[in-house]
Motif scaffolding. Structure first.
Motif, PDB file in Angstrom:
ATOM      1  N   THR A 210      30.726  38.304  51.109  1.00 15.88           N
ATOM      2  CA  THR A 210      29.867  40.367  50.505  1.00 15.88           C
ATOM      3  C   THR A 210      30.367  40.637  49.448  1.00 15.88           C
ATOM      4  O   THR A 210      32.078  40.197  47.951  1.00 15.88           O
ATOM      5  CB  THR A 210      31.293  41.380  51.613  1.00 15.88           C
ATOM      6  OG1 THR A 210      31.137  40.584  52.778  1.00 15.88           O
ATOM      7  CG2 THR A 210      30.728  42.663  50.766  1.00 15.88           C
ATOM      8  N   VAL A 211      29.608  41.247  47.847  1.00 15.65           N
ATOM      9  CA  VAL A 211      29.337  41.614  47.184  1.00 15.65           C
ATOM     10  C   VAL A 211      30.172  42.616  47.246  1.00 15.65           C
ATOM     11  O   VAL A 211      29.236  43.601  47.401  1.00 15.65           O
ATOM     12  CB  VAL A 211      28.988  40.775  46.685  1.00 15.65           C
ATOM     13  CG1 VAL A 211      28.814  41.207  44.998  1.00 15.65           C
ATOM     14  CG2 VAL A 211      28.792  39.548  45.812  1.00 15.65           C
ATOM     15  N   ILE A 212      30.949  43.781  46.098  1.00 15.67           N
ATOM     16  CA  ILE A 212      31.259  45.013  45.640  1.00 15.67           C
ATOM     17  C   ILE A 212      31.593  45.289  44.401  1.00 15.67           C
ATOM     18  O   ILE A 212      32.301  44.873  43.591  1.00 15.67           O
ATOM     19  CB  ILE A 212      32.255  45.061  46.882  1.00 15.67           C
ATOM     20  CG1 ILE A 212      32.634  44.931  47.870  1.00 15.67           C
ATOM     21  CG2 ILE A 212      33.000  46.739  46.337  1.00 15.67           C
ATOM     22  CD1 ILE A 212      34.598  44.759  48.787  1.00 15.67           C
ATOM     23  N   CYS A 213      29.874  46.131  44.220  1.00 12.15           N
ATOM     24  CA  CYS A 213      30.155  46.428  42.902  1.00 12.15           C
ATOM     25  C   CYS A 213      30.230  47.513  42.424  1.00 12.15           C
ATOM     26  O   CYS A 213      30.766  48.516  43.007  1.00 12.15           O
ATOM     27  CB  CYS A 213      28.750  46.857  42.932  1.00 12.15           C
ATOM     28  SG  CYS A 213      27.273  44.998  42.821  1.00 12.15           S
ATOM     29  N   ILE A 214      31.337  47.568  41.178  1.00 10.98           N
ATOM     30  CA  ILE A 214      32.011  48.586  40.882  1.00 10.98           C
ATOM     31  C   ILE A 214      31.540  49.174  39.594  1.00 10.98           C
ATOM     32  O   ILE A 214      31.436  48.518  38.864  1.00 10.98           O
ATOM     33  CB  ILE A 214      33.912  48.201  40.746  1.00 10.98           C
ATOM     34  CG1 ILE A 214      34.338  47.720  42.267  1.00 10.98           C
ATOM     35  CG2 ILE A 214      34.136  49.275  40.281  1.00 10.98           C
ATOM     36  CD1 ILE A 214      34.791  48.501  42.819  1.00 10.98           C
ATOM     37  N   GLN A 215      31.359  50.271  39.348  1.00 10.32           N
ATOM     38  CA  GLN A 215      30.555  51.090  38.635  1.00 10.32           C
ATOM     39  C   GLN A 215      31.429  52.048  38.214  1.00 10.32           C
ATOM     40  O   GLN A 215      32.217  52.748  38.428  1.00 10.32           O
ATOM     41  CB  GLN A 215      29.068  51.330  38.526  1.00 10.32           C
ATOM     42  CG  GLN A 215      29.261  52.723  39.490  1.00 10.32           C
ATOM     43  CD  GLN A 215      27.912  52.413  39.959  1.00 10.32           C
ATOM     44  OE1 GLN A 215      26.594  51.692  39.721  1.00 10.32           O
ATOM     45  NE2 GLN A 215      27.178  53.387  40.452  1.00 10.32           N
ATOM     46  N   GLU A 216      31.019  52.469  36.794  1.00  7.09           N
ATOM     47  CA  GLU A 216      31.773  53.718  36.293  1.00  7.09           C
ATOM     48  C   GLU A 216      32.572  55.257  37.415  1.00  7.09           C
ATOM     49  O   GLU A 216      30.925  55.194  37.233  1.00  7.09           O
ATOM     50  CB  GLU A 216      31.393  54.088  34.539  1.00  7.09           C
ATOM     51  CG  GLU A 216      32.258  55.015  34.157  1.00  7.09           C
ATOM     52  CD  GLU A 216      31.863  55.512  32.728  1.00  7.09           C
ATOM     53  OE1 GLU A 216      32.556  56.454  32.100  1.00  7.09           O
ATOM     54  OE2 GLU A 216      30.966  54.852  31.941  1.00  7.09           O
ATOM     55  N   GLY A 217      33.091  55.162  37.104  1.00  3.17           N
ATOM     56  CA  GLY A 217      34.019  55.901  38.588  1.00  3.17           C
ATOM     57  C   GLY A 217      33.254  55.610  39.877  1.00  3.17           C
ATOM     58  O   GLY A 217      34.224  56.840  40.557  1.00  3.17           O
ATOM     59  N   GLY A 218      33.253  54.979  40.742  1.00  4.70           N
ATOM     60  CA  GLY A 218      32.819  54.377  41.681  1.00  4.70           C
ATOM     61  C   GLY A 218      31.924  53.324  42.052  1.00  4.70           C
ATOM     62  O   GLY A 218      32.030  52.256  41.786  1.00  4.70           O
ATOM     63  N   MET A 219      31.712  53.252  43.357  1.00  5.90           N
ATOM     64  CA  MET A 219      31.038  52.480  44.427  1.00  5.90           C
ATOM     65  C   MET A 219      29.480  52.161  43.253  1.00  5.90           C
ATOM     66  O   MET A 219      28.772  52.754  43.754  1.00  5.90           O
ATOM     67  CB  MET A 219      31.044  51.947  45.498  1.00  5.90           C
ATOM     68  CG  MET A 219      32.690  52.363  45.629  1.00  5.90           C
ATOM     69  SD  MET A 219      33.404  51.136  45.856  1.00  5.90           S
ATOM     70  CE  MET A 219      32.419  50.047  47.585  1.00  5.90           C
ATOM     71  N   GLY A 220      29.306  50.992  43.519  1.00  4.03           N
ATOM     72  CA  GLY A 220      27.862  50.533  43.391  1.00  4.03           C
ATOM     73  C   GLY A 220      27.570  50.217  44.186  1.00  4.03           C
ATOM     74  O   GLY A 220      27.607  50.336  45.683  1.00  4.03           O
ATOM     75  N   ARG A 221      26.285  49.318  44.563  1.00  2.00           N
ATOM     76  CA  ARG A 221      25.535  48.193  45.522  1.00  2.00           C
ATOM     77  C   ARG A 221      27.002  47.488  46.576  1.00  2.00           C
ATOM     78  O   ARG A 221      27.853  47.113  45.719  1.00  2.00           O
ATOM     79  CB  ARG A 221      24.692  47.316  45.049  1.00  2.00           C
ATOM     80  CG  ARG A 221      24.096  47.652  45.276  1.00  2.00           C
ATOM     81  CD  ARG A 221      22.757  47.014  44.777  1.00  2.00           C
ATOM     82  NE  ARG A 221      20.965  47.235  44.465  1.00  2.00           N
ATOM     83  CZ  ARG A 221      19.797  46.441  44.250  1.00  2.00           C
ATOM     84  NH1 ARG A 221      20.115  45.017  44.338  1.00  2.00           N
ATOM     85  NH2 ARG A 221      18.730  47.021  43.692  1.00  2.00           N
TER      86      ARG A 221
END
Length: 366
Positions: A210-221
């Motif tokens: 599983t890939v968890i994307c972290i972007q500014e402010g919170g979660m991505g895909r």
């Protein structure tokens, strides 16, 4: 399989100020979850919160359905281990001594290890192929060896979950691969749940369940590598303004050199890739063709060429394609061919090379 580590509506940050908000994720036993995202987005902050090194600003983290803030320190250490990139330098400790510290959650007040504890520590070191390091001073081994020893210490805790913050940092390519192969094997053999951050997208693409994307402010895909590693999405996640990302190979290319093509490259089958990159490094704009879109050369040529003559996948080039390529070639100063032999499928390229005449050049001398 049931989730082992969960975060629900989690906000993580420092001094009561959230850097990440509304994080919801889960990691199962026998799986590896990898966090990716730009620097400063909050990957390390999230990992520290999952490992209870930081208190949540809001929301909660659960281990097998129990909120981690309800667990005692000893119980937490028995169920979750963490490996960070911080360079510890314990004085006068051998590698075996460092690994043995993973048994402290199981010992009494005085930290005395039983014969069973010693056996578990030795097995943990062996599981990372570190038997030959046992008697060596921890302060005198390489970064790759240290990472293996620290992983062995985490395994010595016999946890359900291991959290790793950039475990491949400071490692050369051999030790990166070795570390990830060890992790993959241990996850499957011991049914561990692993969550870690990686900067190397190609490695994340290969090892993650599983890939968890972290972007500014919170979660991505969140999803499988096949769902997440899309060229446009990765460009957006990392805010790439120059260069490109290729999801097929998990690699990046620099920006193409602008300007009218000065060299025309006849390549194919991967043979042109070294030359494309060489010309880019030299600041020479070039044209390329004729390439089907399923050719190994195509992704790199598409990224780096100032002009490209291409045809649909599995389709032979026709007279119109040959005419376009010849027109582009005639505007260039030199023509080079990286293909060793032409076959029926690249007859048009053979004809192009013959038409180059006096412009023909040996690509090795460019």
């Amino acid at each position: 399989m049931k989730e082992c580590l969960e975060a629900k509506n989690l906000s993580a940050g420092y001094d009561g100020k959230a850097l990440l908000e509304q994080v919801t994720l889960s990691v199962r036993r026998g799986e590896i979850a990898v966090l990716i995202g730009p620097n400063g987005a909050g990957k390390s902050t999230l990992l520290k919160t999952l490992a209870r090194q930081l208190a949540p600003v809001a929301g909660a983290v659960y281990l097998d359905g129990r909120a981690i803030h309800q667990l005692s320190g000893q119980e937490m250490a028995r169920r979750l281990a963490i490996v960070t990139t911080e360079r510890i330098s314990p004085e006068l400790m051998t590698c075996a001594d460092v690994v043995r510290t993973g048994r402290y959650p199981y010992t009494g007040r005085f930290g005395l290890l039983s014969g069973a504890d010693e056996a578990i520590a030795a097995a943990a070191l062996a599981s990372v192929h570190g038997e030959d390091l046992a008697d060596r001073p921890f302060a005198c081994i390489s970064d790759g060896q240290r990472q293996r020893v620290l992983l062995a210490r985490a395994l010595c805790q016999q946890p359900e979950v291991i959290v790793l913050d950039e475990p491949t940092s400071f490692l050369d390519i051999r030790h990166k691969i070795e570390m990830l192969e060890i992790l993959r094997r241990l996850v499957k053999e011991q049914q561990l749940a692993v969550v870690m951050s990686l900067h190397e997208l190609d490695l994340a693409q290969r090892i993650a369940d599983t890939v968890i994307c972290i972007q500014e402010g919170g979660m991505g895909r969140i999803g499988t590598p096949e769902q997440v590693f899309d060229a446009d999405y990765i460009r957006s996640l990392y805010q790439l303004e120059k260069g490109s990302y290729d999801p097929l190979f998990g690699g990046t290319e620099l920006e193409a050199v602008k300007g009218a093509p000065r060299v025309f490259v006849i390549g194919g089958g991967g043979s042109g890739i070294p030359l494309y990159r060489k010309l880019q490094r030299q600041g020479v704009p070039f044209g390329a063709g004729i390439l089907p879109r399923n050719d190994l050369d195509y992704p790199v040529a598409k990224a780096l060429a100032a002009a490209l003559v291409e045809v649909p996948p599995y389709q032979l080039a026709g007279e119109a394609d040959l005419a376009r390529a010849r027109q582009l070639m005639e505007r260039c100063e030199k023509v080079v061919c990286t293909v060793e032999a032409f076959g029926p499928c690249n007859d048009c390229c053979a004809r192009l090379w013959a038409l180059a005449g006096a412009k023909q050049a040996d690509w090795r001398t460019l």
